[in-house]
Design an enzyme around this catalytic site. Structure first.
Site, PDB file in Angstrom:
ATOM      1  N   GLU A 250       0.884  -1.173   0.000  1.00 19.69           N
ATOM      2  CA  GLU A 250       0.000   0.000   0.000  1.00 19.69           C
ATOM      3  C   GLU A 250       0.915   1.215   0.000  1.00 19.69           C
ATOM      4  OE1 GLU A 250      -3.169  -0.087  -0.183  1.00 19.69           O
ATOM      5  OE2 GLU A 250      -3.660  -2.138   0.407  1.00 19.69           O
ATOM      6  N   CYS A 284      -3.121   8.668   2.556  1.00 20.14           N
ATOM      7  CA  CYS A 284      -2.739   8.222   1.209  1.00 20.14           C
ATOM      8  C   CYS A 284      -3.889   8.369   0.218  1.00 20.14           C
ATOM      9  CB  CYS A 284      -2.206   6.794   1.260  1.00 20.14           C
ATOM     10  SG  CYS A 284      -3.308   5.665   2.079  1.00 20.14           S
TER      11      CYS A 284
END
Ligand code: NAD
Length: 477
Positions: A250, A284
């Site tokens: 990720e 993010c």
């Protein structure tokens, strides 16, 4: 008020006395030291690896119901001490208490979701082309896992990885960020008190490069999961490749936001303003590059600037704080770099654009317009409270601008036109797309990116699959 920082190895909490000297943990709102963090040395890492392998032998074949019950108990323990957990998070990471509560609640719900989903890991049987033979497809736990979590979501990121790994029957060693260690320690305490057998989940702190290398190269470790920056993710993938190990990555995002002329304007402003400055933009999936139809762009930039100018900066512990500090000094320096580039490229800073105060890591919420596409704010992930706005005129142009980076984590669009929405679903190159919503991160839905944002999903059924291997048994009688 803060956590008692310890490593957790083979079912034991290891404090400063037993582990090696470590480093100071600071409150980003004041810059003051709030605790000393012990480090694991090579010996402690080896101990954890051995314990992880030992525990896997029994945890991998424990009944899903038993695993589920421990995860549920741990979730309940965390719920019972939510106020304390929120204080720990705000002290070490800086986000306002209301955001800390939302993150912890999400983390706990992930534990609960995985506790249930772990009971629904099924295989299948295939009738064979050979006589008296069945093919049985099994889903088996991958093995001991090493997972690495960052400082921006100190409870959510560990929760996603730990609960999915344990629910799938894997054991897990966590290297959490040394800058925000307290939340991971609290998760381990809850698991310990819930009766998790020794070695199933363990927690290490220490120099990132040393620990990651030792863990990833260790023969005991079967899988790696990392949340963090793209350069570090690529480096860790290189290490994992040496042992042909599975990875979930990720990595950074750089989310485009497309605001079309036909959208519900007030709803778009309300949704996007809150989302942009949440966690001071250190998310993010944060909306990052704003492309707004030319009929609305100027008004949009002005309204966002008014919202940003009205946000109260302060310690996350104070009730009326709208935005807390950035998590560390590196982020403030990075914001100054983005703003210097914006000035150099002819941009107009409508509000903010500078640090605030002499203590802590505060940076004013900022809105910038008038930038070209090669400005840093439209190229690199800013990961902070700066909102750049650029106008577009056609759907094709908007899609081209949105896809103009290597990252592909989240994307967002605001439109009432179904035809436009359909085009976006098929043409925006991201792992997640929110249309008229920012809700792309929930326990039951897959979360992950494409391109330089990494691969694999966390959350949802896919999140559990990441910790399972497919095994075929052909049975003849
Ligand atoms: P960084 O690249 O130094 O570190 C990123 C993360 O990786 C940190 O949590 C760090 O502890 C960890 N890390 C660093 N080296 C490692 C190693 N060798 N092995 C294992 N883990 C390691 O950057 P930073 O200054 O901490 O953060 C800045 C950038 O990182 C941001 O701009 C953002 O792009 C990215 N980031 C992304 C996320 C995310 O949720 N995807 C979270 C945090 C940071």
């Amino acid at each position: 008020m803060y956590a008692n920082l310890e490593l957790y190895i083979d079912g034991r909490f290891v404090g400063k006395d037993a582990a090696r000297a470590g480093e100071a943990v600071t409150d980003p709102a004041t810059g003051q030291t709030i605790a000393e963090l012990p480090h694991a040395g090579e010996v402690e890492v080896d101990e954890a690896l051995a314990a992880s392998k030992r525990a896997f032998a029994s945890w991998s074949i424990a009944s899903p119901l038993e695993r589920s019950s421990i995860l549920r108990k741990a979730a309940q323990i965390m719920r019972d001490r939510l106020d304390h957990l929120c204080n720990v998070m705000t002290l070490e990471q800086g986000k306002p208490l209301v955001e800390a509560r939302s993150e912890w609640t999400h983390a706990i719900e992930i534990f609960e979701w995985c506790a249930e989903e772990g009971r629904r890991v099924y295989g299948r049987t295939i009738r064979s082309r050979f006589p008296s033979t069945e093919h049985i497809v099994m889903q088996v736990p991958v093995g001991p896992c090493a997972v690495f979590t960052p400082w921006n979501f100190p409870a959510l990121c560990p929760a996603r990885k730990i609960s999915a790994a344990l629910a799938a029957g894997c054991t897990v060693i966590v290297r959490a960020s040394s800058e925000t260690p307290g939340c991971a320690v609290e998760i381990m305490r809850a698991l310990h008190e819930a009766g998790l057998p020794a070695g199933c989940a363990q927690l290490l702190f220490g120099p990132a490069s040393q620990l990651s290398e030792q863990l990833i190269l260790a023969p005991e470790i079967a899988k790696i999961s990392f949340t963090g920056s793209t350069p570090i993710g690529k480096h860790l993938m290189g290490l994992a490749a040496k042992g042909a190990k599975r990875t979930t990555m990720e990595l950074g995002g750089n989310a485009p936001v497309l605001v079309f002329g036909d959208c519900d304007y007030d709803a778009a402003i309300a949704t996007l303003s809150g989302a942009k400055f949440r966690n001071a933009g250190q998310v993010c999936v944060s909306p990052a590059r704003f492309f707004v139809h030319e009929s609305l762009a100027e008004r949009f930039a002005r309204d966002m600037a008014d919202y940003a100018a009205g946000l109260r900066l302060g310690s996350g512990l104070e009730a009326d704080t709208g935005m807390g500090p950035l998590a560390n000094a590196r982020r403030v320096d990075a914001m100054e770099e983005f703003i210097a580039d914006a000035h150099a490229k002819g941009g107009t800073v409508l509000t903010g654009g500078k640090r605030e105060g002499n203590a802590g890591h505060f940076f004013r919420p900022t809105v910038v317009s008038g930038l070209p596409t090669d400005a840093m704010l439209f190229r690199d992930e800013c990961f902070g409270p700066i909102l750049p706005v650029m106008p577009f005129s056609t759907l094709d142009e908007a899609i081209e601008l949105a896809n103009n980076v290597d990252a592909g984590l989240a994307g967002y669009a605001f439109t009432r036109d179904l035809g436009t929405a359909r085009q976006l679903m098929n043409r925006i190159e991201t792992g997640m797309l929110g249309i008229n919503t920012m809700a792309v991160s929930t326990p039951e839905a897959p979360f992950g990116g494409v391109g330089e944002s990494g691969h694999g999903s966390e959350g949802g059924t896919e999140g559990l699959q990441a910790y399972l291997d497919t095994k075929l048994v052909s049975l003849a009688s």
